[in-house]
Design a protein around this motif. Structure first.
Motif, PDB file in Angstrom:
ATOM      1  N   ASP A  48     -33.563  48.123 -64.956  1.00  0.00           N
ATOM      2  CA  ASP A  48     -33.274  47.153 -63.905  1.00  0.00           C
ATOM      3  C   ASP A  48     -32.864  47.777 -62.583  1.00  0.00           C
ATOM      4  N   PHE A  49     -32.481  49.020 -62.603  1.00  0.00           N
ATOM      5  CA  PHE A  49     -31.980  49.641 -61.387  1.00  0.00           C
ATOM      6  C   PHE A  49     -32.802  50.867 -61.000  1.00  0.00           C
ATOM      7  N   LYS A  50     -34.135  50.742 -61.106  1.00  0.00           N
ATOM      8  CA  LYS A  50     -34.993  51.846 -60.685  1.00  0.00           C
ATOM      9  C   LYS A  50     -34.732  52.161 -59.216  1.00  0.00           C
ATOM     10  N   GLU A  51     -34.682  51.128 -58.421  1.00  0.00           N
ATOM     11  CA  GLU A  51     -34.259  51.267 -57.026  1.00  0.00           C
ATOM     12  C   GLU A  51     -32.791  50.845 -57.035  1.00  0.00           C
ATOM     13  N   PHE A  52     -31.930  51.779 -57.374  1.00  0.00           N
ATOM     14  CA  PHE A  52     -30.521  51.473 -57.651  1.00  0.00           C
ATOM     15  C   PHE A  52     -29.839  50.840 -56.450  1.00  0.00           C
ATOM     16  N   ASP A  53     -29.328  49.659 -56.648  1.00  0.00           N
ATOM     17  CA  ASP A  53     -28.649  48.899 -55.610  1.00  0.00           C
ATOM     18  C   ASP A  53     -27.214  48.661 -56.083  1.00  0.00           C
ATOM     19  N   GLU A  54     -26.240  49.283 -55.408  1.00  0.00           N
ATOM     20  CA  GLU A  54     -24.850  49.193 -55.827  1.00  0.00           C
ATOM     21  C   GLU A  54     -24.355  47.748 -55.870  1.00  0.00           C
ATOM     22  N   GLN A  55     -24.760  46.937 -54.892  1.00  0.00           N
ATOM     23  CA  GLN A  55     -24.314  45.541 -54.848  1.00  0.00           C
ATOM     24  C   GLN A  55     -24.836  44.771 -56.055  1.00  0.00           C
ATOM     25  N   LYS A  56     -26.105  44.943 -56.354  1.00  0.00           N
ATOM     26  CA  LYS A  56     -26.690  44.268 -57.512  1.00  0.00           C
ATOM     27  C   LYS A  56     -26.009  44.749 -58.795  1.00  0.00           C
ATOM     28  N   PHE A  57     -25.738  46.037 -58.851  1.00  0.00           N
ATOM     29  CA  PHE A  57     -25.096  46.616 -60.037  1.00  0.00           C
ATOM     30  C   PHE A  57     -23.682  46.080 -60.225  1.00  0.00           C
ATOM     31  N   THR A  58     -22.888  46.044 -59.149  1.00  0.00           N
ATOM     32  CA  THR A  58     -21.499  45.591 -59.282  1.00  0.00           C
ATOM     33  C   THR A  58     -21.406  44.102 -59.595  1.00  0.00           C
ATOM     34  N   ASP A  59     -22.450  43.350 -59.316  1.00  0.00           N
ATOM     35  CA  ASP A  59     -22.469  41.923 -59.634  1.00  0.00           C
ATOM     36  C   ASP A  59     -22.980  41.647 -61.049  1.00  0.00           C
ATOM     37  N   SER A  60     -23.345  42.682 -61.772  1.00  0.00           N
ATOM     38  CA  SER A  60     -23.963  42.487 -63.086  1.00  0.00           C
ATOM     39  C   SER A  60     -22.934  42.445 -64.218  1.00  0.00           C
ATOM     40  N   ASP A  76     -14.264  54.109 -57.527  1.00  0.00           N
ATOM     41  CA  ASP A  76     -14.029  54.163 -56.076  1.00  0.00           C
ATOM     42  C   ASP A  76     -15.325  54.396 -55.312  1.00  0.00           C
ATOM     43  N   SER A  77     -16.193  55.245 -55.847  1.00  0.00           N
ATOM     44  CA  SER A  77     -17.470  55.513 -55.188  1.00  0.00           C
ATOM     45  C   SER A  77     -18.373  54.280 -55.212  1.00  0.00           C
ATOM     46  N   ILE A  78     -18.410  53.597 -56.338  1.00  0.00           N
ATOM     47  CA  ILE A  78     -19.260  52.418 -56.473  1.00  0.00           C
ATOM     48  C   ILE A  78     -18.780  51.293 -55.567  1.00  0.00           C
ATOM     49  N   GLU A  79     -17.475  51.085 -55.565  1.00  0.00           N
ATOM     50  CA  GLU A  79     -16.917  49.953 -54.836  1.00  0.00           C
ATOM     51  C   GLU A  79     -16.612  50.277 -53.378  1.00  0.00           C
ATOM     52  N   GLY A  80     -17.024  51.464 -52.933  1.00  0.00           N
ATOM     53  CA  GLY A  80     -16.956  51.799 -51.528  1.00  0.00           C
ATOM     54  C   GLY A  80     -15.610  52.255 -51.013  1.00  0.00           C
ATOM     55  N   LYS A  81     -14.695  52.625 -51.911  1.00  0.00           N
ATOM     56  CA  LYS A  81     -13.381  53.074 -51.465  1.00  0.00           C
ATOM     57  C   LYS A  81     -13.409  54.519 -50.985  1.00  0.00           C
ATOM     58  N   CYS A  82     -14.383  55.260 -51.462  1.00  0.00           N
ATOM     59  CA  CYS A  82     -14.553  56.637 -50.990  1.00  0.00           C
ATOM     60  C   CYS A  82     -16.003  57.034 -51.213  1.00  0.00           C
TER      61      CYS A  82
END
Length: 112
Positions: A48-60, A76-82
């Motif tokens: 599902d994440f061949k074109e990995f999209d962090e927003q789509k992933f975090t909503d899954s 932290d990396s995924i959620e944009g804290k660093c």
């Protein structure tokens, strides 16, 4: 006297044996469940994440089940804290971090 000990021994054995069986079955089921989680996480990230999209992933739902097991630096990396920079690896950095954490979880759970 031997008959008394035999009776006591068989009574104790009949009480302990089902508990031991139950405990073994619980461990087996826990291992199967963990194995299926790891397989599901990898499959969804791969497919599902061949074109990995962090927003789509975090909503899954997958992220919701995986998040409690991820390292804090990965979260932290995924959620944009660093921002984490990994040199020498191709592809999406976040996807690589998540896959690395899944491998660590798999080792921690002794599935490999």
């Amino acid at each position: 006297m031997a008959g008394v000990f035999s009776l006591i021994g068989s009574t104790i054995g009949s009480l302990i044996a089902p508990w031991v069986s139950w405990d073994i079955e619980q461990r087996r089921e826990k291992r199967k469940y963990r194995y299926s989680l790891v397989q599901q996480w990898r499959e969804v990230i791969k497919k599902d994440f061949k074109e990995f999209d962090e927003q789509k992933f975090t909503d899954s739902v997958i992220y919701a089940s995986l998040r409690p097991h991820l390292r804090q630096e990965t979260i932290d990396s995924i959620e944009g804290k660093c921002t984490t920079v990994i040199l020498g690896r191709g592809g999406n950095v976040i996807k690589s971090l998540v896959l690395d954490d899944i491998s660590l979880i798999e080792e921690e759970w002794r599935l490999i």
